[in-house]
Design an enzyme around this catalytic site. Sequence first.
Site, PDB file in Angstrom:
ATOM      1  N   THR A   1      -7.078  22.294  -2.246  1.00  0.00           N
ATOM      2  CA  THR A   1      -6.920  23.623  -1.655  1.00  0.00           C
ATOM      3  C   THR A   1      -5.754  24.378  -2.270  1.00  0.00           C
ATOM      4  O   THR A   1      -5.826  25.593  -2.461  1.00  0.00           O
ATOM      5  CB  THR A   1      -6.733  23.514  -0.129  1.00  0.00           C
ATOM      6  OG1 THR A   1      -7.902  22.898   0.423  1.00  0.00           O
ATOM      7  CG2 THR A   1      -6.536  24.875   0.507  1.00  0.00           C
TER       8      THR A   1
ATOM      9  N   SER B   1     -10.773  17.330  -3.084  1.00  0.00           N
ATOM     10  CA  SER B   1     -10.302  15.947  -2.997  1.00  0.00           C
ATOM     11  C   SER B   1     -11.303  15.001  -2.346  1.00  0.00           C
ATOM     12  O   SER B   1     -11.202  13.786  -2.526  1.00  0.00           O
ATOM     13  CB  SER B   1      -8.957  15.869  -2.265  1.00  0.00           C
ATOM     14  OG  SER B   1      -9.096  16.113  -0.894  1.00  0.00           O
TER      15      SER B   1
ATOM     16  N   THR C   1      -5.581  17.682   0.314  1.00  0.00           N
ATOM     17  CA  THR C   1      -4.978  16.917   1.411  1.00  0.00           C
ATOM     18  C   THR C   1      -5.948  15.943   2.073  1.00  0.00           C
ATOM     19  O   THR C   1      -5.508  14.980   2.701  1.00  0.00           O
ATOM     20  CB  THR C   1      -4.412  17.873   2.481  1.00  0.00           C
ATOM     21  OG1 THR C   1      -5.469  18.714   2.959  1.00  0.00           O
ATOM     22  CG2 THR C   1      -3.289  18.716   1.905  1.00  0.00           C
ATOM     23  N   ASP C   2      -7.253  16.159   1.937  1.00  0.00           N
ATOM     24  CA  ASP C   2      -8.213  15.291   2.633  1.00  0.00           C
ATOM     25  C   ASP C   2      -8.107  13.832   2.223  1.00  0.00           C
ATOM     26  O   ASP C   2      -8.255  12.935   3.054  1.00  0.00           O
ATOM     27  CB  ASP C   2      -9.652  15.769   2.413  1.00  0.00           C
ATOM     28  CG  ASP C   2      -9.964  17.049   3.156  1.00  0.00           C
ATOM     29  OD1 ASP C   2      -9.200  17.406   4.080  1.00  0.00           O
ATOM     30  OD2 ASP C   2     -10.973  17.699   2.822  1.00  0.00           O
TER      31      ASP C   2
END
Length: 190
Positions: free
Chosen positions: A12, A54, A85-86
Amino acid sequence: MKRILLIATGGTIASGDTGMGMSPVLRPEDVLHHLPSVRNLCHVECMSLYDLDSTNIGPEHWLGMARAVEEHYEQFDGFILLHGTDTMAYTAAALSYLIQNVDKPIVITGAQKPIDKEVTDAKRNLYDSFLYAASEAVPFCKTGGLADVAGSLPPALAEQGARTAVILPLYQRVKEQFGGQLTFRCFDYV
Protein backbone atom coordinates in the site's frame (compact mmCIF):
# COMPACT_ATOMS: atom_id res chain seq x y z
CA MET A 1 26.67 10.33 5.23
CA LYS A 2 25.46 6.73 5.33
CA ARG A 3 24.41 4.92 2.18
CA ILE A 4 21.00 3.24 2.40
CA LEU A 5 19.45 0.96 -0.21
CA LEU A 6 15.67 1.34 -0.52
CA ILE A 7 14.24 -1.91 -1.90
CA ALA A 8 10.67 -1.79 -3.21
CA THR A 9 8.52 -4.90 -3.07
CA GLY A 10 5.11 -3.22 -3.42
CA GLY A 11 2.41 -2.78 -0.81
CA THR A 12 0.00 0.00 0.00
CA ILE A 13 2.84 2.41 0.78
CA ALA A 14 3.74 2.37 -2.96
CA SER A 15 0.20 2.12 -4.32
CA GLY A 16 -1.70 4.42 -6.61
CA ASP A 17 -5.10 4.49 -8.24
CA THR A 18 -5.09 2.47 -11.45
CA GLY A 19 -8.69 3.16 -12.46
CA MET A 20 -9.54 -0.35 -11.28
CA GLY A 21 -8.59 0.17 -7.66
CA MET A 22 -5.36 0.61 -5.77
CA SER A 23 -2.27 -1.26 -6.88
CA PRO A 24 1.47 -0.94 -6.08
CA VAL A 25 2.56 1.14 -9.08
CA LEU A 26 4.95 3.70 -7.54
CA ARG A 27 8.66 3.14 -8.05
CA PRO A 28 10.89 3.70 -5.00
CA GLU A 29 12.06 6.98 -6.55
CA ASP A 30 8.40 8.09 -6.71
CA VAL A 31 7.94 7.18 -3.06
CA LEU A 32 11.04 9.19 -2.06
CA HIS A 33 9.71 12.21 -3.98
CA HIS A 34 7.08 12.54 -1.22
CA LEU A 35 9.75 12.62 1.49
CA PRO A 36 12.48 15.08 0.40
CA SER A 37 13.79 15.55 3.97
CA VAL A 38 15.42 12.11 3.80
CA ARG A 39 18.24 13.72 1.79
CA ASN A 40 19.34 15.37 5.06
CA LEU A 41 19.70 11.99 6.79
CA CYS A 42 21.52 9.81 4.29
CA HIS A 43 22.35 9.04 0.68
CA VAL A 44 19.65 6.80 -0.81
CA GLU A 45 19.80 4.49 -3.79
CA CYS A 46 16.72 2.66 -5.01
CA MET A 47 15.97 -0.82 -6.27
CA SER A 48 12.65 -2.05 -7.66
CA LEU A 49 12.51 -5.72 -6.78
CA TYR A 50 8.75 -6.40 -7.00
CA ASP A 51 5.53 -4.45 -7.35
CA LEU A 52 3.22 -6.84 -5.54
CA ASP A 53 0.31 -6.67 -3.16
CA SER A 54 1.79 -8.30 -0.08
CA THR A 55 -0.88 -11.01 -0.10
CA ASN A 56 0.93 -12.31 -3.20
CA ILE A 57 4.37 -12.46 -1.54
CA GLY A 58 5.68 -15.91 -0.68
CA PRO A 59 8.85 -17.96 -0.19
CA GLU A 60 10.31 -17.25 -3.64
CA HIS A 61 10.02 -13.51 -2.93
CA TRP A 62 11.61 -13.88 0.51
CA LEU A 63 14.57 -15.55 -1.14
CA GLY A 64 14.74 -12.69 -3.65
CA MET A 65 14.75 -10.10 -0.86
CA ALA A 66 17.49 -11.97 1.01
CA ARG A 67 19.57 -12.21 -2.17
CA ALA A 68 19.11 -8.48 -2.86
CA VAL A 69 20.50 -7.64 0.58
CA GLU A 70 23.31 -10.17 0.22
CA GLU A 71 24.34 -8.92 -3.23
CA HIS A 72 24.47 -5.30 -2.06
CA TYR A 73 25.62 -5.86 1.51
CA GLU A 74 29.15 -4.49 1.08
CA GLN A 75 28.07 -1.36 -0.84
CA PHE A 76 25.53 -0.04 1.71
CA ASP A 77 25.33 0.83 5.39
CA GLY A 78 21.69 -0.19 5.77
CA PHE A 79 18.62 -1.47 3.94
CA ILE A 80 14.95 -0.51 3.92
CA LEU A 81 12.36 -2.76 2.31
CA LEU A 82 9.03 -1.23 1.28
CA HIS A 83 6.42 -3.90 1.93
CA GLY A 84 2.69 -4.38 2.33
CA THR A 85 1.39 -4.67 5.87
CA ASP A 86 -0.80 -7.76 5.35
CA THR A 87 2.11 -10.19 5.28
CA MET A 88 4.94 -8.05 6.68
CA ALA A 89 5.24 -10.23 9.79
CA TYR A 90 5.68 -13.36 7.67
CA THR A 91 8.38 -11.71 5.59
CA ALA A 92 10.15 -10.41 8.71
CA ALA A 93 10.11 -13.88 10.24
CA ALA A 94 11.40 -15.51 7.04
CA LEU A 95 14.16 -12.94 6.59
CA SER A 96 15.24 -13.33 10.21
CA TYR A 97 16.14 -16.92 9.32
CA LEU A 98 17.51 -16.21 5.84
CA ILE A 99 19.66 -13.23 6.84
CA GLN A 100 21.72 -13.74 9.96
CA ASN A 101 24.95 -12.51 11.50
CA VAL A 102 24.65 -9.01 10.10
CA ASP A 103 25.88 -5.78 11.61
CA LYS A 104 23.86 -3.40 9.47
CA PRO A 105 20.23 -2.36 9.93
CA ILE A 106 17.60 -4.05 7.78
CA VAL A 107 14.22 -2.37 8.17
CA ILE A 108 10.88 -3.47 6.72
CA THR A 109 8.27 -0.74 6.53
CA GLY A 110 4.83 -0.22 5.08
CA ALA A 111 1.68 1.81 5.57
CA GLN A 112 -2.07 1.60 5.82
CA LYS A 113 -2.49 4.37 3.24
CA PRO A 114 -0.43 5.23 0.13
CA ILE A 115 2.34 7.80 0.47
CA ASP A 116 0.75 10.15 -2.09
CA LYS A 117 -2.37 10.70 0.04
CA GLU A 118 -2.78 13.85 2.13
CA VAL A 119 -3.61 11.84 5.25
CA THR A 120 -1.24 8.88 5.49
CA ASP A 121 0.97 7.04 7.92
CA ALA A 122 3.42 6.29 5.11
CA LYS A 123 5.54 9.43 5.43
CA ARG A 124 6.12 9.01 9.16
CA ASN A 125 6.77 5.27 8.85
CA LEU A 126 9.28 5.75 6.05
CA TYR A 127 11.01 8.71 7.70
CA ASP A 128 11.38 6.75 10.94
CA SER A 129 12.81 3.84 8.96
CA PHE A 130 15.46 6.10 7.43
CA LEU A 131 16.12 7.67 10.82
CA TYR A 132 16.86 4.23 12.24
CA ALA A 133 18.86 2.94 9.27
CA ALA A 134 21.05 6.07 9.12
CA SER A 135 21.49 6.61 12.86
CA GLU A 136 25.01 6.67 14.25
CA ALA A 137 23.86 5.98 17.81
CA VAL A 138 21.43 3.12 17.52
CA PRO A 139 21.95 0.82 20.50
CA PHE A 140 19.30 -1.70 19.50
CA CYS A 141 20.54 -5.25 19.28
CA LYS A 142 18.51 -8.44 19.09
CA THR A 143 19.95 -11.89 19.40
CA GLY A 144 16.75 -13.92 19.12
CA GLY A 145 13.48 -13.97 17.22
CA LEU A 146 11.11 -11.15 16.41
CA ALA A 147 8.49 -11.74 19.10
CA ASP A 148 9.12 -8.58 21.10
CA VAL A 149 10.52 -6.27 18.41
CA ALA A 150 7.36 -4.47 17.32
CA GLY A 151 6.55 -3.08 20.76
CA SER A 152 10.02 -2.00 21.84
CA LEU A 153 11.27 1.21 20.26
CA PRO A 154 15.00 1.78 20.88
CA PRO A 155 15.54 4.79 23.20
CA ALA A 156 17.92 6.48 20.75
CA LEU A 157 15.14 6.53 18.15
CA ALA A 158 12.54 7.83 20.57
CA GLU A 159 14.90 10.64 21.57
CA GLN A 160 15.21 11.64 17.90
CA GLY A 161 11.43 11.81 17.45
CA ALA A 162 10.67 8.37 16.03
CA ARG A 163 7.33 6.85 16.97
CA THR A 164 7.31 3.54 15.09
CA ALA A 165 9.79 0.90 14.03
CA VAL A 166 9.66 -2.61 12.65
CA ILE A 167 13.17 -3.92 12.77
CA LEU A 168 14.79 -7.18 11.77
CA PRO A 169 17.17 -8.49 14.42
CA LEU A 170 20.79 -7.45 14.43
CA TYR A 171 23.23 -9.99 15.78
CA GLN A 172 25.80 -7.39 16.88
CA ARG A 173 26.37 -8.73 20.39
CA VAL A 174 26.97 -12.25 19.14
CA LYS A 175 29.39 -10.88 16.56
CA GLU A 176 31.23 -8.85 19.20
CA GLN A 177 31.55 -11.89 21.47
CA PHE A 178 32.81 -14.25 18.77
CA GLY A 179 34.88 -11.73 16.80
CA GLY A 180 35.53 -12.50 13.16
CA GLN A 181 34.28 -16.08 13.39
CA LEU A 182 30.85 -15.14 12.05
CA THR A 183 30.11 -14.22 8.48
CA PHE A 184 27.06 -12.92 6.63
CA ARG A 185 25.13 -15.83 5.25
CA CYS A 186 22.08 -16.14 3.09
CA PHE A 187 20.58 -19.62 3.06
CA ASP A 188 18.93 -20.82 -0.11
CA TYR A 189 16.23 -23.37 0.65
CA VAL A 190 15.21 -23.96 -2.96
